[in-house]
Design a protein around this motif. Structure first.
Motif, PDB file in Angstrom:
ATOM      1  N   THR A 113       0.828  -1.210   0.000  1.00  0.00           N
ATOM      2  CA  THR A 113       0.000   0.000   0.000  1.00  0.00           C
ATOM      3  C   THR A 113       0.857   1.253   0.000  1.00  0.00           C
ATOM      4  O   THR A 113       0.580   2.218  -0.735  1.00  0.00           O
ATOM      5  N   CYS A 153       3.979   1.552  -1.120  1.00  0.00           N
ATOM      6  CA  CYS A 153       4.617   1.677  -2.430  1.00  0.00           C
ATOM      7  C   CYS A 153       3.641   2.259  -3.455  1.00  0.00           C
ATOM      8  O   CYS A 153       4.005   3.108  -4.279  1.00  0.00           O
ATOM      9  N   GLY A 154       2.401   1.803  -3.393  1.00  0.00           N
ATOM     10  CA  GLY A 154       1.390   2.315  -4.313  1.00  0.00           C
ATOM     11  C   GLY A 154       1.127   3.794  -4.102  1.00  0.00           C
ATOM     12  O   GLY A 154       1.025   4.569  -5.068  1.00  0.00           O
ATOM     13  N   ASP A 155       1.040   4.206  -2.854  1.00  0.00           N
ATOM     14  CA  ASP A 155       0.753   5.607  -2.546  1.00  0.00           C
ATOM     15  C   ASP A 155       1.891   6.527  -2.973  1.00  0.00           C
ATOM     16  O   ASP A 155       1.668   7.688  -3.333  1.00  0.00           O
ATOM     17  N   GLU A 156       3.135   6.010  -2.930  1.00  0.00           N
ATOM     18  CA  GLU A 156       4.276   6.853  -3.307  1.00  0.00           C
ATOM     19  C   GLU A 156       4.611   6.752  -4.787  1.00  0.00           C
ATOM     20  O   GLU A 156       5.538   7.391  -5.260  1.00  0.00           O
ATOM     21  N   GLY A 157       3.883   5.909  -5.509  1.00  0.00           N
ATOM     22  CA  GLY A 157       4.132   5.767  -6.940  1.00  0.00           C
ATOM     23  C   GLY A 157       5.410   5.026  -7.272  1.00  0.00           C
ATOM     24  O   GLY A 157       5.945   5.165  -8.377  1.00  0.00           O
ATOM     25  N   ASP A 186       3.999   1.496  -9.640  1.00  0.00           N
ATOM     26  CA  ASP A 186       2.749   1.607 -10.389  1.00  0.00           C
ATOM     27  C   ASP A 186       2.508   0.418 -11.314  1.00  0.00           C
ATOM     28  O   ASP A 186       1.377  -0.038 -11.480  1.00  0.00           O
ATOM     29  N   ALA A 187       3.589  -0.121 -11.897  1.00  0.00           N
ATOM     30  CA  ALA A 187       3.444  -1.225 -12.845  1.00  0.00           C
ATOM     31  C   ALA A 187       2.914  -2.483 -12.177  1.00  0.00           C
ATOM     32  O   ALA A 187       2.382  -3.370 -12.842  1.00  0.00           O
ATOM     33  N   MET A 206       0.685  -2.373  -9.594  1.00  0.00           N
ATOM     34  CA  MET A 206      -0.601  -2.090  -8.962  1.00  0.00           C
ATOM     35  C   MET A 206      -1.790  -2.436  -9.857  1.00  0.00           C
ATOM     36  O   MET A 206      -2.919  -2.509  -9.392  1.00  0.00           O
ATOM     37  N   VAL A 207      -1.509  -2.653 -11.138  1.00  0.00           N
ATOM     38  CA  VAL A 207      -2.605  -2.885 -12.084  1.00  0.00           C
ATOM     39  C   VAL A 207      -3.169  -4.288 -11.922  1.00  0.00           C
ATOM     40  O   VAL A 207      -2.506  -5.207 -11.454  1.00  0.00           O
TER      41      VAL A 207
END
Length: 599
Positions: free
Chosen positions: A172, A174-178, A181-182, A184-185
């Protein structure tokens, strides 16, 4: 190979039995008056009481039977009925020769082999190791080595924490900090083969995410959902998680290697995941898994049981039965206990051990009681085949778990580096190694540092806490790891000088008091390893190593070797020195301590 105490116990037992006395009372122990005897048996007092006889008369009859034993130079009755046994010089020389010739065990003995798993280490992926991981690592490593020496087939497993809520927190964050992104899909990928995070990223992100989860319920719920999706097999999360594991494991291996700690299996909680569905179905089929407020639990308390619990001050109080083991949370996630239970099932299927030892902080005692009871109920392990070997904490001068000066948790990497720097200082102060090449000096400093840390820890009873004092631990005098290394190096130097002078090892002769004491100490290694094995107590090995070093030092001072009056005496004393070195290095190896060739 039988040690002298055991063989004398058998002789005394036979003498007791011949007098109509229960042979189990004929226990022989090291004498508490070594100036009078080597061993003693106090069993006549208890036996006489049971027989309503005079204990001194009974002891006299037993002593008369033992007086014909050629191994004994004297058998005397003392006080109300103590039997004092003194060995002949020839018997001691023969036993010392047996120890000297025992290249594999240095005088220890083997057991009927079992298959044993030792679960120790237990670091969490994505979190740097700290001083709290030190005791598990070095106690577990020592027990692994001890059990192998005694003949068991041992598997050491690091058992990483890589499948719990911390993984959801990191995904979570890592997702919030971008950062990822690859990953998270939705969908099956493909996903990048290169890691999107470094160890420094994980070190920074985890405490931030853990703190945020306490303050932000929405973030906490998202992390819990991410944990459930990871465990449920979401491809992107699994791919990102594999990068977390790989980055962390590389750093963990490096730090364990610095401590001379190694594992046969580098498994984590996640390795039991393939068995999870099968296990849950089995628990349901056995009616062990029940619903409780939306969660799934196993009730492990026994009807009508009462338990005693020992508190830190030594007092014993009534304790409630252990609460149910939480298997599946209300969010659908597997819990810490679930993976531990599934790991027991996995080990049963893949290894089928006779015994599994868990070297984990004493504060986890209730958790393991829950898990073990659940495993026994489910039939995943035989009763008494699971043991939690708890241990105390390494504390600061204030008596509380050790912290940095700023009040934070000290990283293990920083502790190792600090100890190594202190070892360099002490070596220079003692004028040791100054003339050696830099690379060799650095290797010695590392060995001295690790010896200081390990011996300071392992010389304490596993269940007790101790105060961390690096200055004291690093001394080359007293009961320390560096002192033992110095003694080993001293003997190695002696053996090199003997070889240069053409002095050769000869049959062992025991004549002087210091030689007798050293032979008795060499003999005691078997009992030390046996007791340490039975009690899961490496401190008994540490105690023997220190006693051996002291005994050799007295022998070296009282019995000159290279300037002895004749070749037979020189060769005999050289043989005792070589046997002492071999046993000392064997004991230190059991503690996970390497000895340098010189200083």
């Amino acid at each position: 190979m039988t040690d002298l105490k055991t063989s004398l116990s058998e002789a005394v037992a036979a003498a007791f039995a011949a007098e109509g006395v229960d042979a189990s009372l004929a226990r022989v122990v090291a004498s508490d008056r070594p100036d009078l005897a080597d061993f003693q048996s106090n069993g006549a007092l208890a036996a006489a009481k049971a027989l309503k006889a005079n204990p001194r008369e009974l002891a006299g009859k037993v002593a008369e039977r033992l007086s014909h034993d050629s191994r004994l130079s004297s058998v005397e009755v003392a006080g109300p009925g103590f039997i004092n046994l003194k060995l002949s010089n020839a018997a001691l020389a023969q036993r010392a020769a047996e120890v000297a010739a025992d290249e594999a065990l240095a005088g220890a003995s083997r057991v009927e082999p079992r298959k044993v798993v030792i679960d120790y280490g237990g670091p969490n992926v994505a979190k740097p190791m700290h001083v709290g991981h030190l005791r598990s690592a070095i106690i577990g490593e020592s027990l692994k080595r001890l059990f192998r020496l005694r003949g068991d087939d041992v598997v050491g497993d690091a058992h990483f924490g890589d499948w719990g809520f911390q993984m959801g927190l990191l995904i979570t964050a890592c997702g919030d900090e971008g950062l990822a992104d690859a990953f998270m899909v939705e969908g099956d990928g493909p996903f990048p083969a290169e890691t999107p995070v470094t160890l420094a990223d994980l070190d920074r992100l985890y405490p931030q995410a853990a703190g945020k989860a306490k303050e932000d319920p929405a973030f906490r719920d998202r992390a819990r959902k991410a944990t459930a999706e990871l465990q449920g097999g979401r491809p992107g999360y699994r791919a990102l998680w594999r990068h977390f594991v790989a980055v962390s494991r590389e750093a963990l291996k490096r730090e364990y290697d610095d401590l001379s700690v190694d594992f046969d299996l580098w498994n984590g909680e996640s390795d039991a995941d393939p068995l999870m569905a099968e296990m849950i179905a089995d628990l349901k089929a056995k009616s062990l898994l029940v619903e409780d407020a939306g969660a799934q639990v196993i009730h492990v308390a026994r009807d009508g049981e009462t338990r005693k619990k020992k508190l830190a001050d030594g007092s014993v109080v009534e304790a409630p039965s252990p609460p149910p083991l939480l298997v599946i949370s209300s969010e659908g996630s597997a819990m810490y206990g679930t993976t531990d239970l599934a790991t027991i099932l996995d080990r049963r299927k893949s290894i089928d051990p006779d015994l599994i030892l868990y070297v984990v902080d004493e504060r986890q005692a209730e958790h393991f009681e829950q898990v073990f009871r659940a495993a026994y109920l489910a039939g995943y392990a035989p009763e008494k085949s699971l043991e939690h070997l708890g241990f105390g904490t390494m504390n600061g001068a204030d008596g509380k778990p050790f912290k940095t000066r700023a009040g934070g948790v000290l990283k293990l990497r920083d502790l190792i580096d600090t100890a190594t720097e202190k070892a360099r200082e002490r070596l220079h102060e003692a004028k040791l190694g100054d003339d050696l090449p830099t690379e060799e000096f650095e290797d010695i400093a590392r060995k001295v540092a690790v010896a200081a840390l390990k011996f300071a820890d392992l010389s304490n009873n596993r269940t007790t806490s101790y105060v961390f004092d690096l200055d004291r631990f690093m001394s080359f005098e007293g009961k320390t790891g560096p002192y033992l290394l110095y003694q080993a190096v001293r003997v190695k130097s002696l053996l090199r000088k003997a070889a240069e002078q053409g002095v050769e090892i000869a049959p062992i002769l025991i004549e002087e008091a210091a030689e007798r004491d050293l032979a008795l100490t060499l003999d005691a290694f078997d009992a030390a390893t046996a007791d340490a094995y039975d009690k899961r107590a490496p401190n008994l090995i540490a105690e023997h190593a220190y006693r051996l070093a002291q005994s050799f030092s007295k022998f070296y001072a009282a019995c000159p070797i290279l300037v002895a009056p004749d070749a037979a005496t020189k060769g005999s004393r050289l043989a005792l020195a070589a046997a002492s070195l071999h046993q000392l290095e064997t004991a230190l190896e059991l503690l996970g301590i390497e000895t340098p060739e010189r200083m």
